[in-house]
Design a protein around this motif. Sequence first.
Motif, PDB file in Angstrom:
ATOM      1  N   HIS A  15      38.511  41.322  54.035  1.00  0.00           N
ATOM      2  CA  HIS A  15      37.355  40.573  53.549  1.00  0.00           C
ATOM      3  C   HIS A  15      36.515  41.295  52.506  1.00  0.00           C
ATOM      4  O   HIS A  15      35.769  40.659  51.758  1.00  0.00           O
ATOM      5  N   GLU A  16      36.596  42.637  52.460  1.00  0.00           N
ATOM      6  CA  GLU A  16      35.755  43.381  51.529  1.00  0.00           C
ATOM      7  C   GLU A  16      36.342  44.742  51.211  1.00  0.00           C
ATOM      8  O   GLU A  16      37.266  45.207  51.874  1.00  0.00           O
ATOM      9  N   GLU A  32      32.877  41.760  48.047  1.00  0.00           N
ATOM     10  CA  GLU A  32      33.664  40.829  48.841  1.00  0.00           C
ATOM     11  C   GLU A  32      35.020  40.638  48.186  1.00  0.00           C
ATOM     12  O   GLU A  32      35.164  40.806  46.972  1.00  0.00           O
TER      13      GLU A  32
END
Length: 77
Positions: A15-16, A32
């Motif tokens: 996700h990041e 992100e």
Amino acid sequence: MLIEFSQGKIIVTPHEIVVKLSSLPQCVLQAEQSAVSLFGAGANVMMANVGGVKWSLKLDSEEQIQTISQELGCEIA
């Protein structure tokens, strides 16, 4: 996943991405997944661009770009 490179450490999740630079330990770059672009073919550059924030980082190898691409699910341009 933790990737060490010549300028510090990169922490990658699906996700990041978080970058901690060894020369500036108080500085942390974070983005992100949707804001990250990867450029291979010898360039080995990771870039984050969202809103008014933009940063880029030259990595040490094509292998590092491939690893980040697999973990984030981003294509390499």
